[in-house]
Design an enzyme around this catalytic site. Structure first.
Site, PDB file in Angstrom:
ATOM      1  N   LYS A   1      -6.931  44.712  35.944  1.00  0.00           N
ATOM      2  CA  LYS A   1      -8.029  45.528  35.417  1.00  0.00           C
ATOM      3  C   LYS A   1      -7.933  45.781  33.924  1.00  0.00           C
ATOM      4  O   LYS A   1      -8.903  46.191  33.303  1.00  0.00           O
ATOM      5  CB  LYS A   1      -8.133  46.834  36.193  1.00  0.00           C
ATOM      6  CG  LYS A   1      -6.911  47.711  36.123  1.00  0.00           C
ATOM      7  CD  LYS A   1      -6.905  48.735  37.255  1.00  0.00           C
ATOM      8  CE  LYS A   1      -7.759  49.921  36.946  1.00  0.00           C
ATOM      9  NZ  LYS A   1      -7.560  51.010  37.932  1.00  0.00           N
TER      10      LYS A   1
ATOM     11  N   GLU B   1      21.890  56.358  38.125  1.00  0.00           N
ATOM     12  CA  GLU B   1      20.799  57.327  38.166  1.00  0.00           C
ATOM     13  C   GLU B   1      20.950  58.230  39.374  1.00  0.00           C
ATOM     14  O   GLU B   1      21.856  58.059  40.185  1.00  0.00           O
ATOM     15  CB  GLU B   1      19.440  56.600  38.171  1.00  0.00           C
ATOM     16  CG  GLU B   1      19.212  55.766  36.912  1.00  0.00           C
ATOM     17  CD  GLU B   1      17.855  55.092  36.882  1.00  0.00           C
ATOM     18  OE1 GLU B   1      17.005  55.435  37.722  1.00  0.00           O
ATOM     19  OE2 GLU B   1      17.654  54.225  36.026  1.00  0.00           O
TER      20      GLU B   1
ATOM     21  N   HIS C   1       8.449  62.977  39.103  1.00  0.00           N
ATOM     22  CA  HIS C   1       9.602  62.778  38.217  1.00  0.00           C
ATOM     23  C   HIS C   1       9.919  64.116  37.561  1.00  0.00           C
ATOM     24  O   HIS C   1       9.031  64.793  37.038  1.00  0.00           O
ATOM     25  CB  HIS C   1       9.297  61.726  37.153  1.00  0.00           C
ATOM     26  CG  HIS C   1      10.527  61.171  36.521  1.00  0.00           C
ATOM     27  ND1 HIS C   1      11.317  61.906  35.652  1.00  0.00           N
ATOM     28  CD2 HIS C   1      11.122  59.956  36.633  1.00  0.00           C
ATOM     29  CE1 HIS C   1      12.337  61.170  35.262  1.00  0.00           C
ATOM     30  NE2 HIS C   1      12.247  59.986  35.840  1.00  0.00           N
TER      31      HIS C   1
ATOM     32  N   ARG D   1      15.541  63.136  43.096  1.00  0.00           N
ATOM     33  CA  ARG D   1      14.423  63.611  42.285  1.00  0.00           C
ATOM     34  C   ARG D   1      13.628  64.743  42.928  1.00  0.00           C
ATOM     35  O   ARG D   1      13.155  65.646  42.240  1.00  0.00           O
ATOM     36  CB  ARG D   1      13.479  62.443  41.977  1.00  0.00           C
ATOM     37  CG  ARG D   1      14.072  61.472  40.979  1.00  0.00           C
ATOM     38  CD  ARG D   1      13.152  60.298  40.741  1.00  0.00           C
ATOM     39  NE  ARG D   1      13.714  59.407  39.732  1.00  0.00           N
ATOM     40  CZ  ARG D   1      13.176  58.256  39.379  1.00  0.00           C
ATOM     41  NH1 ARG D   1      12.071  57.850  39.962  1.00  0.00           N
ATOM     42  NH2 ARG D   1      13.743  57.506  38.451  1.00  0.00           N
TER      43      ARG D   1
ATOM     44  N   HIS E   1       4.893  60.765  39.723  1.00  0.00           N
ATOM     45  CA  HIS E   1       5.560  59.575  39.216  1.00  0.00           C
ATOM     46  C   HIS E   1       5.447  58.361  40.131  1.00  0.00           C
ATOM     47  O   HIS E   1       5.109  57.273  39.671  1.00  0.00           O
ATOM     48  CB  HIS E   1       7.031  59.888  38.976  1.00  0.00           C
ATOM     49  CG  HIS E   1       7.815  58.766  38.370  1.00  0.00           C
ATOM     50  ND1 HIS E   1       7.481  58.189  37.167  1.00  0.00           N
ATOM     51  CD2 HIS E   1       8.925  58.104  38.807  1.00  0.00           C
ATOM     52  CE1 HIS E   1       8.343  57.230  36.865  1.00  0.00           C
ATOM     53  NE2 HIS E   1       9.221  57.146  37.850  1.00  0.00           N
TER      54      HIS E   1
ATOM     55  N   ARG F   1      11.980  58.033  47.281  1.00  0.00           N
ATOM     56  CA  ARG F   1      12.502  56.778  46.722  1.00  0.00           C
ATOM     57  C   ARG F   1      13.794  57.021  45.947  1.00  0.00           C
ATOM     58  O   ARG F   1      13.872  57.920  45.110  1.00  0.00           O
ATOM     59  CB  ARG F   1      11.465  56.177  45.770  1.00  0.00           C
ATOM     60  CG  ARG F   1      11.932  54.941  45.040  1.00  0.00           C
ATOM     61  CD  ARG F   1      10.903  54.513  44.014  1.00  0.00           C
ATOM     62  NE  ARG F   1      10.827  55.458  42.919  1.00  0.00           N
ATOM     63  CZ  ARG F   1      11.037  55.158  41.632  1.00  0.00           C
ATOM     64  NH1 ARG F   1      11.361  53.928  41.292  1.00  0.00           N
ATOM     65  NH2 ARG F   1      10.922  56.061  40.699  1.00  0.00           N
TER      66      ARG F   1
ATOM     67  N   SER G   1      12.460  50.674  43.176  1.00  0.00           N
ATOM     68  CA  SER G   1      11.084  50.175  43.228  1.00  0.00           C
ATOM     69  C   SER G   1      10.953  48.774  42.651  1.00  0.00           C
ATOM     70  O   SER G   1      10.265  47.924  43.220  1.00  0.00           O
ATOM     71  CB  SER G   1      10.145  51.136  42.495  1.00  0.00           C
ATOM     72  OG  SER G   1      10.648  51.444  41.216  1.00  0.00           O
TER      73      SER G   1
END
Length: 624
Positions: free
Chosen positions: A32, A113, A252, A298, A359, A394, A399
């Protein structure tokens, strides 16, 4: 216009899939905006994979399952993690430059992380997504079998059931209608609005792959780019595809809080390097909340920040990186350091003001292990899909891994079916190669769909094909692969090894789009107002902390907006803004409906009315 493979979206999932096909398979990528504009392009953290001898598949699986809070599909998790090293090798072969140690260039400089027990995140500083997009775009441009169409927004999918509705208007065809009613719906292509010419293209395909990314723009505050309006999920839902786990939207914890900064993400990798979250008075408020402190998953960090901001009345909290030198920060996080400095924040000396924002969507179009949806020949990969990997939340940097792995699986699945199609053994319909195993896999994933409460709520809101839709499907016309009158030089469809002509006989004739909508009026004002109202309602009532009353308020508002948007959609000329508004409204409704069904708190879904987990009744995906 016809392609063997039609890919909608140009992030890591769509591009890595396209780059796998050999030169005799025609691939059309429709995006797009520009080809590199995607959520992938903004990914700062990296890609999680087991490449460290101290790490293991079992540890990565365990971390993913813990983050997913009980409803991950463990078979899918293990499959994705085990495939990790192989897809990393593919990315390296495509030219992706992950950071390595100066002392030993054979060794990756792995980050850590939130939720990870080991360092396993491959990165390219803090512009990992940009580096991956660069390599994949460059590769796709060099392949003659790939045609990329920029500034083309998908309006809707074309399916066999939609064509039947048009063809069965005559009473004389009732017998055929009864005979065909048990046949599975099959995707045949899609309609696209060319934003540069305002013309609609009709594109047919043997297989359609949704790689459209997430839906962050459903919320008022998001880390996502403007393109993230849930287009693929909304289109799939309108065809009747199964949708799962839409209540699980990951917020997030750390978006830069500054009046001039537009949703700039402060990567979790900073906390992986020892960053500490503090209140204005310096209190490290995560220390007594979770054993991992500021590196907690998160959902926990975002919820705690939300609680502390409401408790103290402060507009933000702070991330402290002053324990690291300026030299280290400039090298490890060059983009973040440069951007924060441009706003007057020297992160080597000052705390970074941060707030949570929408997020990542953990749910999406339900698929099997190959990315195949419940609609025949329709695949979904990347953030648009619910594969079972993420569960209720997640794990950071999983991802990009998921996008690569499911692109590979979708490739393997479609290439086998294309071989059958090209061999001439598929008969007159691709139905013959949508085998029983495919259907069984989807039905397995849908085993919770018999829940009466799900069906009762969803039936009220199920989007039906409006009678006016038939107006937009004008008389049936033959499509032609050689009809390129509307294509520009850059996008010219000229494939040396195109085999589309061999397979298009297996597809029914597809009608061209006919738009009888009116122009003018107060359309733009209404779209702008509805867009703002919807996003504010979602942020205020369906955000980090929810309740029954908040969800009911949101449902009433969204129902009104859906009715208003539907009226405008069928009475005004199609436009990019109207398409996106229609899609985010539908996705918002799916999120609210799913959240109302889950009477517990789990992962990213937290409600004050049901603050505890209920494994007896809700340890399963929500399927609509």
């Amino acid at each position: 216009m016809h392609f063997n493979i039609l890919i909608i979206g140009s992030g890591i999932a769509g591009l890595s899939l396209a780059n796998r096909y050999p030169k005799n398979i025609s691939v059309g990528i429709f995006t797009k905006k520009e080809e590199a504009e995607s959520n992938t392009n903004y990914a700062q953290g990296g890609l999680a994979a087991v490449t460290n001898f101290k790490d293991s598949v079992d540890l990565h699986v365990k971390d993913t399952l813990i983050a997913g809070d009980g409803i991950c599909n463990e078979e899918v998790v293990r499959m994705v993690v085990e495939e990790g090293p192989a897809v990393v090798e593919d990315l390296l072969n495509w030219g992706v430059n992950f950071a390595r140690y100066k002392e030993n260039e054979e060794t990756f400089d792995l980050g850590r992380e939130g939720g990870h027990s080991q360092r396993r995140v491959l990165h390219a500083g803090d512009i990992t997504g940009r580096e991956i997009e660069r390599a994949l775009v460059e590769n796709s441009r060099q392949k003659n079998n790939i045609s990329i169409f920029e500034n083309h927004i998908a309006i809707d999918l074309i399916t066999s059931n939609k064509l039947k509705k048009l063809n069965n208007k005559d009473k004389d065809k009732d017998k055929d209608k009864d005979k065909d009613k048990d046949k599975a719906d099959r995707v045949l292509g899609a309609y696209f609005l060319d934003k540069t010419t305002n013309e609609v293209r009709t594109v047919s395909a043997d297989f359609v792959v949704l790689a459209t990314g997430g839906a962050g723009k459903v919320f008022l505050y998001t880390s996502n780019p403007d393109i993230s309006t849930g287009d693929g999920i909304a289109m799939a839902h309108r065809t009747g595809a199964k949708i799962a786990n839409m209540e699980f939207y990951q917020f997030h914890p750390t978006i830069l809080y500054h009046p001039e900064a537009k949703s700039f993400l402060i990567s979790e990798a900073l906390r992986g390097e020892g960053g500490v979250l503090r209140l204005k008075d310096g209190t490290p408020f995560m220390d007594n909340v979770h054993p991992l402190k500021s590196l907690a998953p998160r959902d926990i960090v975002a919820r705690t920040i939300d609680f502390e901001m409401k408790r103290t009345g402060d507009e933000c909290v702070y991330l402290d990186m002053t324990h690291k030198s300026r030299e280290f920060l400039e090298k490890r996080f060059p983009d973040i350091f440069k951007t924060t400095l441009s706003f007057g924040i020297d992160m080597s000396k000052q705390w970074i003001p941060v707030v949570p924002a929408a997020h990542y969507l953990c749910g999406g179009v339900l698929t099997d292990k190959n990315g195949l949806t419940s609609v025949e020949n329709l695949y979904a990969i990347g953030e648009a899909a619910y594969t079972g990997l993420h569960g209720a939340n997640r794990l950071a940097s999983n991802s990009l891994l998921e996008g690569c792995v499911f692109a590979k699986k979708a490739y393997e699945s479609t290439i086998e079916k294309l071989k059958i199609l090209q061999s001439g053994n598929a008969g007159n319909s691709p139905n013959n190669y949508y085998n029983d195993k495919d259907k069984t896999n989807i039905n397995k994933e849908n085993k919770y769909n018999g829940n009466d409460s799900i069906n009762n709520i969803n039936n009220k809101n199920k989007t039906e094909i409006n009678n006016k839709e038939n107006i937009k499907y004008n008389s049936l016309n033959n499509y032609s692969d050689s009809d390129n009158s509307n294509t520009n030089n850059k996008q010219e469809y000229n494939l040396k090894n195109n085999i589309a002509a061999n397979s298009k006989t297996n597809l029914p004739e597809i009608p061209e789009w006919k738009d009888f909508g009116l122009e003018g009026g107060d359309e733009i004002i209404v779209i702008t107002h509805n867009w703002d109202e919807l996003r504010r309602a979602m942020w205020n009532y369906v955000g980090i902390v929810r309740s029954d009353k908040r969800l009911e308020r949101a449902k009433r508002r969204i129902d009104n907006l859906l009715a208003e948007i539907k009226e405008y959609y069928w009475n005004f000329k199609i436009s990019s803004d109207l398409i996106e508004l229609r899609n985010i409204a539908e996705v918002a409704n799916l999120i609210i409906t799913s959240a109302m069904l889950r009477k517990e708190s789990r992962g990213t879904h937290y409600t004050i009315d049901y603050p505890n987990k209920d494994d007896i009744n809700f340890k399963h995906p929500t399927v609509l």
